[in-house]
Design an enzyme around this catalytic site. Structure first.
Site, mmCIF file in Angstrom:
data_model
loop_
_atom_site.group_PDB
_atom_site.id
_atom_site.type_symbol
_atom_site.label_atom_id
_atom_site.label_comp_id
_atom_site.label_asym_id
_atom_site.label_seq_id
_atom_site.Cartn_x
_atom_site.Cartn_y
_atom_site.Cartn_z
ATOM 1 N N MET A 89 0.851 -1.203 0.000
ATOM 2 C CA MET A 89 0.000 0.000 0.000
ATOM 3 C C MET A 89 0.884 1.250 0.000
ATOM 4 S SD MET A 89 -3.223 -0.961 2.410
ATOM 5 C CE MET A 89 -4.493 -2.062 1.806
ATOM 6 N N HIS A 118 31.884 14.141 -5.104
ATOM 7 C CA HIS A 118 32.375 14.227 -3.717
ATOM 8 C C HIS A 118 32.284 15.673 -3.254
ATOM 9 C CE1 HIS A 118 34.878 13.495 -0.191
ATOM 10 N NE2 HIS A 118 35.549 14.589 -0.525
#
Length: 462
Positions: A315, A441
């Site tokens: 759900m 990074h």
């Protein structure tokens, strides 16, 4: 009365997305919705408002615990609960009005009222009967009940009542350690409520990776949530201003009681199909009360389809949306498809928890040889810089082929990070494919790459 190519019952994520896609594909489309606003449970009393409160309460947590460490000095903010609820309501309003705009833009008719299906090809709304070549039931779900627990939405509440309490309670008992219970429990714990979670099973978040369950519970305990595991709730007694939760421990049948100002019943949800007239039409249901459908989301009655929480499967709003788009494609004569093996799940606590695909437990059960690549956020520079080093990324890959079979993330931004793994899985990628992809990074996403590297010769920063 009007004739349509398709009438959709329900304007939640499944229904409204399906309607927009139907209209884009050239079908004359209408949506039946009885609420004053569009968006269903998700936008009105579910996903969206709960995320607003999670965000607001997390900001408070940051102010109380981390601002001073960064040199941000001053008194911690006080909570204006009424204003916080007003902010939440504003977020709801912006989103529901956005869907109204999309309906107008795509020429989707909103038939206001509650719908029923007197016969195939006809939908009744109020006194009017509309005709449609196809009908799609997207009626969603409602909170599950529990014997001995009577909900009044004042002292004993579901997620709906928990989003609009009159004040922040001193104490709260959450029945059920699933997604809804832990998210709402987190909100109130951050606001100063003494929260106790009572769970029938021996682990939180049923069905999740066992290592994630343990780590997640340990982190939530550190945040102040208390847990009573293996406890079957027998009854809830409501007094004038508080409630008593009576439960029995499964291991020894010992009976215990815990008091609380508010009790949140969060034992899951069940399909909502009341009043649609499905039984009279002879629409087949599963033994769990879900509408039974075939591979094209059609019921056993020709021309009647169903999607989302009303049918089998997790759900989740995004599962309903996927089914809505796929069902629309089918009705337009195209090939609609949902890959049920790549549907992510996310819990929006802090840290977030996200998963996709297989767990170690399901792979062991299937007898499939696999390898694990794991990387801790403590080795991620960005996470450490923002006090978010708790948690890890775990990638599961086939032992022989290195194909990614699943991923489990607990940590900062997990709900967003999981999607690069989802895309990789859609393309049938190997862990090495992910490991060889350059990641910027410093980002949280480097932890995903490191976990992929750990499936091979080893992570760099571990």
């Amino acid at each position: 009365m009007a004739n349509y190519d398709v009438i959709i019952i329900g304007a939640g994520p499944g229904g409204y997305v399906c309607a927009i896609r139907c209209a884009q594909l050239g079908l004359k489309t209408a949506v039946v919705e009885g609420r004053e606003t569009l968006g269903g449970t998700c936008l009105n009393v579910g996903c969206i408002p709960s995320k607003a409160l999670l965000h607001a309460s997390h900001m408070l947590h940051e102010a109380e615990h981390n601002f001073a460490k960064m040199g941000l000095k001053g008194k911690s903010p006080s909570v204006d609960w009424k204003q916080m609820l007003a902010y939440k309501d504003d977020v709801i309003g912006q989103n529901t009005k956005g869907i109204e705009f999309l309906f107008k833009k795509n020429k989707v008719d909103w038939l206001k009222g509650w719908g029923s299906i007197p016969e195939a090809g006809k939908v009744k709304v109020g006194d009017e009967v509309h005709e449609a070549k196809n009908i799609i039931v997207a009626s969603g779900s409602v909170p599950s009940s529990l014997p001995g627990v009577e909900v009044d939405e004042k002292i004993v509440v579901t997620s709906t009542g928990a989003l609009e309490l009159g004040k922040v309670p001193k104490s709260m008992v959450v029945i059920g350690a699933g997604v809804i219970g832990l998210e709402m429990g987190s909100v109130y714990a951050r606001l100063g409520t003494d929260v106790t979670v009572v769970e029938y099973l021996d682990a939180i978040t049923p069905g999740m990776d066992a290592e994630v369950q343990k780590t997640f519970q340990r982190i939530l305990k550190k945040q102040g949530l208390k847990f009573v595991m293996g406890a079957a709730v027998q009854s809830v007694e409501t007094l004038k201003t508080k409630a008593k939760v009576n439960y029995k421990l499964r291991k020894n049948d010992k009976e215990e009681t815990v008091d609380a100002d508010i009790v949140l019943l969060a034992t899951g949800r069940k399909p909502y199909t009341d009043g649609l007239g499905l039984a009279d039409l002879g629409v087949e249901m599963t033994d769990r009360g879900q509408i039974k459908t075939d591979d094209h989301w059609q019921t056993n009655v020709k021309g009647i389809y169903a999607i989302g929480d009303a049918i089998a499967g997790p759900m989740l709003a995004h599962k309903a949306e996927d089914e809505g788009m796929a069902c629309a494609e089918v009705l337009a004569g195209k090939h609609g498809h949902v890959n049920y093996g790549v549907i992510p799940g996310v819990i929006y606590t802090h840290p977030e928890v996200a998963n996709v695909g297989e767990t170690e437990e399901t792979l062991k059960e299937a007898g499939r040889a696999y390898k694990v690549g794991k990387f801790s956020f403590m080795g991620n520079g960005r996470a450490k810089a923002v006090f978010a080093g708790d948690g890890f990324v775990k990638i599961l890959a086939d032992k022989e082929t290195d194909r990614i079979l699943g991923a489990h993330i607990i940590g900062p931004g997990a709900g967003d990070l999981i999607h690069e793994v989802c895309v990789a899985m859609e393309f049938g990628a190997s862990a090495q494919d992910l490991a060889l992809t350059c990641h910027a990074h410093p980002t949280y996403s480097e932890a995903v790459r490191e976990a992929a590297l750990a499936c091979g010769d080893g992570a760099i920063h571990a």
